[in-house]
Scaffold this active site. Sequence first.
Site, PDB file in Angstrom:
ATOM      1  CE  LYS A  71      -1.074   5.430  -4.969  1.00  0.00           C
ATOM      2  NZ  LYS A  71      -1.907   5.131  -4.073  1.00  0.00           N
ATOM      3  CB  THR A  73       6.980   1.833  -0.113  1.00  0.00           C
ATOM      4  OG1 THR A  73       6.468   2.323   1.065  1.00  0.00           O
ATOM      5  CG2 THR A  73       8.185   0.875   0.222  1.00  0.00           C
ATOM      6  NE  ARG A  94      -1.246  12.022  -3.393  1.00  0.00           N
ATOM      7  CZ  ARG A  94      -2.143  11.543  -3.011  1.00  0.00           C
ATOM      8  NH1 ARG A  94      -3.408  11.920  -2.747  1.00  0.00           N
ATOM      9  NH2 ARG A  94      -2.147  10.117  -2.579  1.00  0.00           N
ATOM     10  CE  LYS A 105      -3.048   7.376   3.701  1.00  0.00           C
ATOM     11  NZ  LYS A 105      -1.743   7.815   3.588  1.00  0.00           N
ATOM     12  CB  ALA A 273      -7.009  10.554  -4.109  1.00  0.00           C
ATOM     13  CG  PHE A 301      -7.838   6.677  -3.001  1.00  0.00           C
ATOM     14  CD1 PHE A 301      -7.235   6.276  -1.973  1.00  0.00           C
ATOM     15  CD2 PHE A 301      -8.542   7.687  -3.151  1.00  0.00           C
ATOM     16  CE1 PHE A 301      -7.524   6.920  -0.769  1.00  0.00           C
ATOM     17  CE2 PHE A 301      -8.873   8.275  -2.195  1.00  0.00           C
ATOM     18  CZ  PHE A 301      -8.486   8.114  -0.688  1.00  0.00           C
ATOM     19  CG  PHE A 381       3.586  -8.483   2.188  1.00  0.00           C
ATOM     20  CD1 PHE A 381       3.534  -7.913   3.585  1.00  0.00           C
ATOM     21  CD2 PHE A 381       3.420  -7.586   1.150  1.00  0.00           C
ATOM     22  CE1 PHE A 381       2.838  -6.643   3.621  1.00  0.00           C
ATOM     23  CE2 PHE A 381       2.813  -6.260   1.576  1.00  0.00           C
ATOM     24  CZ  PHE A 381       2.632  -5.945   2.677  1.00  0.00           C
ATOM     25  CD1 TRP A 409       8.704  -1.247   4.016  1.00  0.00           C
ATOM     26  CD2 TRP A 409       9.511  -3.253   4.456  1.00  0.00           C
ATOM     27  NE1 TRP A 409       8.557  -1.421   5.206  1.00  0.00           N
ATOM     28  CE2 TRP A 409       9.129  -2.642   5.582  1.00  0.00           C
ATOM     29  CE3 TRP A 409       9.891  -4.545   4.478  1.00  0.00           C
ATOM     30  CZ2 TRP A 409       9.180  -3.376   6.749  1.00  0.00           C
ATOM     31  CZ3 TRP A 409      10.149  -5.250   5.713  1.00  0.00           C
ATOM     32  CH2 TRP A 409       9.624  -4.518   7.092  1.00  0.00           C
TER      33      TRP A 409
END
Length: 556
Positions: A71, A73, A94, A105, A273, A301, A381, A409
């Site tokens: 999200k 990225t 954020r 993470k 969140a 999320f 991907f 990405w």
Amino acid sequence: MPTDIEIAQRAKMKPAMELARDLGIEEDEVELYGKYKAKISLNVYRRLQDKPDGKLILVTAITPTPAGEGKTTTSVGLTDGLARLGKKVMVCLREPSLGPSFGIKGGAAGGGYAQVVPMEDINLHFTGDIHAVTYAHNLLAAMVDNHLQQGNELGLDPRTITWRRVIDLNDRALRYTVIGLGGKANGVPRETGFDISVASEVMACLCLASDLMDLKERFRRIVVGYTYDGRPVTAGDLEAQGAMALLMKDAIKPNLVQTLENTPAFVHGGPFANIAHGCNSITATKTALKLADYVVTEAGFGADLGAEKFFDVKCRYGGLKPDVAVIVATVRALKMHGGVPKSDLAQENLAALEAGFANLEKHIENVGKFGVPAVVAINAFPTDTERELNLLYDLCTRAGAEVALSEVWAKGGAGGIELAQKVLKTIETKPSNFRFLYELDLPIKDKIHKIATEIYGADGVNYTAEAEKAIANFTAIGYGNLPVVMAKTQYSLSDDMTKLGRPRNFSITVREVRLSAGAGFIVPITGAIMTMPGLPKRPAACNIDIDANGVITGLF
């Protein structure tokens, strides 16, 4: 391909003052934190408040999986894609917490060639905002215990104190503690514990406040516990709000940084969140809307949690009207929602992809309930096959959403141009008819029921006796008209994290209800919500290092 930190360290950054100047920010409205970071005065918004707002773009996602969605990225790459199309654009994100950065993470500055920089600073101490939250929170905690020690004039019942302490690290040993031991001079013994700093109500207040005086007023309303006869005791009763606001006088100002492609970014605030609303600050978003023609922001999320709270809480308090929502999905994650184990996601599986699409379809429907048009961003991907991508395009189109492949990405803004074009087309051709899901005068249980049935797809809601009692009490003492921030597992539309895809024929159970009177919302809790994470067997901290030249490695 280089690692995220290697890419970030090679970035050619613009000085923050130059970024500010390009945005039309005046020199005396900029407070530099080194060469590439700055705080921006709230006077900017006041000076420009009569200027029309830019277009507001929310980035949300499908239900998260271990396969990854991307999200942040996507938010950064979309912003750079819009900039490449000649648009005046900003991204509002954020701030990362130190706990996850050193845990499992990692940081939260994007990835690959779609990052905000200086990445190391943003993921570490940055401008000290989270430290300010920590100290403002713990000052109030100290004043609570001092009040008990000094005679307890308010009659605060120690058994009802809800205000714990915080620290910005993952430390499970601090979840439950006993304080005040060692004799009378050392305080009143009682059970308490620590949460991670970003779970603090102080952080939620920071991100919903319109200015410093509004923040101080929110601090005044924070409920720390109850008297022996059930009356709420607030930070205002303890006369703590002024000192707390003083500690936050700089933290409330948005932080100006940039993307790898020198597009300006506000990175400010970072509430949980789950037990909070999971969005960056209102001050950052509203200021950005005056400075840019397009503003990209994200919510935590999946859309069932982050987007719902963005719409019903942040937009309500901030007077915001989103123009479009981008829902990030990956072929890999949808196959996992379709029943494929993580170890087999690299193999083509059209049947699982179609089955897992039900999750994305529900999120598209949910965004539509708020009157906001949706664009699906397929975060690419290398293992995605042409047949899988074609199928996903077809399924999204049939569900009524624009869809675009996002390769940010690997390619940065160049990989976000198709997505940016679809977002612009949607804004131009499908006007937003934004509306809230519920009105504030609905009873608390009716608001919970509306979220559970319409957004999650539940058949109904069950309540424990404890939750029923809390709802009745909060209503009786005047908090029944607050919005609701549901605390639920992020891994399922239901309250059972094992139910992937689009669960049906289920109810959710509210086991507890908490009050965040300062921030201004009620928190119904389903399942077990962790407000102090622990470290994994091998934390990310084991791989993070710095050499004699100050070069950082291992941060991601």
